[in-house]
Motif scaffolding. Structure first.
Motif, PDB file in Angstrom:
ATOM      1  N   ALA A  13      24.662  28.032  34.278  1.00 21.46           N
ATOM      2  CA  ALA A  13      24.890  28.774  35.524  1.00 21.46           C
ATOM      3  C   ALA A  13      26.262  28.447  36.125  1.00 21.46           C
ATOM      4  N   ILE A  14      26.693  27.205  36.008  1.00 17.88           N
ATOM      5  CA  ILE A  14      28.017  26.820  36.528  1.00 17.88           C
ATOM      6  C   ILE A  14      29.106  27.623  35.824  1.00 17.88           C
ATOM      7  N   THR A  15      29.047  27.662  34.499  1.00 19.42           N
ATOM      8  CA  THR A  15      30.104  28.373  33.766  1.00 19.42           C
ATOM      9  C   THR A  15      30.013  29.881  33.993  1.00 19.42           C
ATOM     10  N   LEU A  16      28.806  30.425  34.022  1.00 19.36           N
ATOM     11  CA  LEU A  16      28.668  31.860  34.281  1.00 19.36           C
ATOM     12  C   LEU A  16      29.103  32.195  35.704  1.00 19.36           C
ATOM     13  N   GLY A  17      28.887  31.272  36.635  1.00 24.16           N
ATOM     14  CA  GLY A  17      29.361  31.470  38.007  1.00 24.16           C
ATOM     15  C   GLY A  17      30.872  31.541  38.070  1.00 24.16           C
ATOM     16  N   ILE A  18      31.524  30.661  37.319  1.00 22.51           N
ATOM     17  CA  ILE A  18      32.995  30.705  37.230  1.00 22.51           C
ATOM     18  C   ILE A  18      33.419  32.051  36.660  1.00 22.51           C
ATOM     19  N   GLY A  19      32.725  32.489  35.637  1.00 22.31           N
ATOM     20  CA  GLY A  19      33.024  33.791  35.039  1.00 22.31           C
ATOM     21  C   GLY A  19      32.842  34.931  36.023  1.00 22.31           C
ATOM     22  N   ALA A  20      31.794  34.857  36.827  1.00 22.21           N
ATOM     23  CA  ALA A  20      31.543  35.905  37.823  1.00 22.21           C
ATOM     24  C   ALA A  20      32.647  35.939  38.873  1.00 22.21           C
ATOM     25  N   LEU A  21      33.104  34.770  39.312  1.00 22.66           N
ATOM     26  CA  LEU A  21      34.220  34.726  40.264  1.00 22.66           C
ATOM     27  C   LEU A  21      35.497  35.313  39.655  1.00 22.66           C
ATOM     28  N   GLY A  22      35.737  34.973  38.401  1.00 24.08           N
ATOM     29  CA  GLY A  22      36.889  35.542  37.698  1.00 24.08           C
ATOM     30  C   GLY A  22      36.760  37.044  37.551  1.00 24.08           C
ATOM     31  N   ASN A  91      40.718  27.890  34.292  1.00 18.71           N
ATOM     32  CA  ASN A  91      40.194  29.138  33.740  1.00 18.71           C
ATOM     33  C   ASN A  91      40.072  30.188  34.844  1.00 18.71           C
ATOM     34  N   LEU A  92      39.465  29.800  35.940  1.00 17.03           N
ATOM     35  CA  LEU A  92      39.293  30.706  37.077  1.00 17.03           C
ATOM     36  C   LEU A  92      40.640  31.077  37.695  1.00 17.03           C
ATOM     37  N   ALA A  93      41.524  30.112  37.804  1.00 17.45           N
ATOM     38  CA  ALA A  93      42.834  30.353  38.423  1.00 17.45           C
ATOM     39  C   ALA A  93      43.613  31.424  37.673  1.00 17.45           C
ATOM     40  N   ALA A 107      51.107  33.386  35.404  1.00 21.80           N
ATOM     41  CA  ALA A 107      49.867  33.368  34.614  1.00 21.80           C
ATOM     42  C   ALA A 107      50.125  32.848  33.204  1.00 21.80           C
ATOM     43  N   LEU A 108      51.271  33.183  32.643  1.00 23.58           N
ATOM     44  CA  LEU A 108      51.631  32.693  31.313  1.00 23.58           C
ATOM     45  C   LEU A 108      51.768  31.173  31.317  1.00 23.58           C
ATOM     46  N   ALA A 109      52.477  30.636  32.295  1.00 16.14           N
ATOM     47  CA  ALA A 109      52.619  29.175  32.386  1.00 16.14           C
ATOM     48  C   ALA A 109      51.260  28.527  32.602  1.00 16.14           C
ATOM     49  N   GLU A 110      50.444  29.129  33.436  1.00 17.33           N
ATOM     50  CA  GLU A 110      49.137  28.565  33.752  1.00 17.33           C
ATOM     51  C   GLU A 110      48.204  28.586  32.542  1.00 17.33           C
ATOM     52  N   ILE A 111      48.231  29.654  31.753  1.00 18.49           N
ATOM     53  CA  ILE A 111      47.318  29.737  30.611  1.00 18.49           C
ATOM     54  C   ILE A 111      47.717  28.749  29.512  1.00 18.49           C
ATOM     55  N   ILE A 112      48.992  28.430  29.422  1.00 21.92           N
ATOM     56  CA  ILE A 112      49.419  27.401  28.461  1.00 21.92           C
ATOM     57  C   ILE A 112      48.853  26.047  28.892  1.00 21.92           C
ATOM     58  N   LEU A 113      48.920  25.767  30.181  1.00 24.20           N
ATOM     59  CA  LEU A 113      48.294  24.544  30.703  1.00 24.20           C
ATOM     60  C   LEU A 113      46.791  24.567  30.460  1.00 24.20           C
ATOM     61  N   LEU A 114      46.164  25.708  30.705  1.00 21.54           N
ATOM     62  CA  LEU A 114      44.724  25.849  30.443  1.00 21.54           C
ATOM     63  C   LEU A 114      44.412  25.522  28.991  1.00 21.54           C
ATOM     64  N   LEU A 115      45.162  26.072  28.064  1.00 19.04           N
ATOM     65  CA  LEU A 115      44.920  25.824  26.638  1.00 19.04           C
ATOM     66  C   LEU A 115      45.019  24.333  26.313  1.00 19.04           C
TER      67      LEU A 115
END
Length: 157
Positions: A13-22, A91-93, A107-115
């Motif tokens: 539910a935590i991860t799906l909640g993050i997905g729902a917010l995204g 992920n949400l950010a 977003a590109l810089a952020e997704i590299i950090l996410l990865l």
């Protein structure tokens, strides 16, 4: 270990909640702003994103559950949790930065950090429970693809 259904449900539910917010952050832009962007030929159709992300969120929720049930055996459990929640926040950010703020370069810089953090999370989980780490492989693959896609959208726009 005995299966703990409530803990299992909460972790998913935590991860799906993050997905729902995204999803909330992306909903309007997918219909208005996103179609106006130049995209590479390999850009997936919009309908594909929701089932892929839902599957990934379920897998990482299961992974988190596998770690949670071993929490008493993990010396650095707070650090492990911190890494996990940092990658969820990143992920949400990304959804907010890309779709809500329309900041493709940021977003590109952020997704590299996410990865990077997702890989660190996967390795951390793998050292505790092999399956917990292996369940992150689709996530790593998808975020790698999303990073490449974001890069190409950035270049084209």
């Amino acid at each position: 270990m005995k299966f703990k259904p409530l803990a299992f449900i909460i972790n998913i539910a935590i991860t799906l909640g993050i997905g729902a917010l995204g999803g909330w952050a992306t909903a309007q832009s997918v219909k208005t702003w996103y179609p106006t962007l130049n995209k590479p030929s390999f850009n997936p159709p919009n309908w594909l994103f929701a089932p892929v992300w839902t599957t990934i969120y379920i897998l990482i929720g299961i992974s988190a559950y596998l770690i949670w049930i071993k929490r008493d055996q993990i010396i650095h459990f707070p650090r492990t949790c911190a890494i996990y929640f940092i990658q969820l926040v990143l992920n949400l950010a990304w959804s907010f930065i890309f779709f809500y703020l329309h900041e493709i370069g940021f977003a590109l810089a952020e997704i590299i950090l996410l990865l990077i953090v997702v890989i660190i999370n996967a390795v951390t989980f793998y050292r505790i429970d092999k399956w917990a780490g292996l369940l992150f492989i689709p996530y790593i693959i998808w975020v790698s693809f999303a990073s490449f896609l974001t890069y190409n959208i950035f270049i084209l726009n």
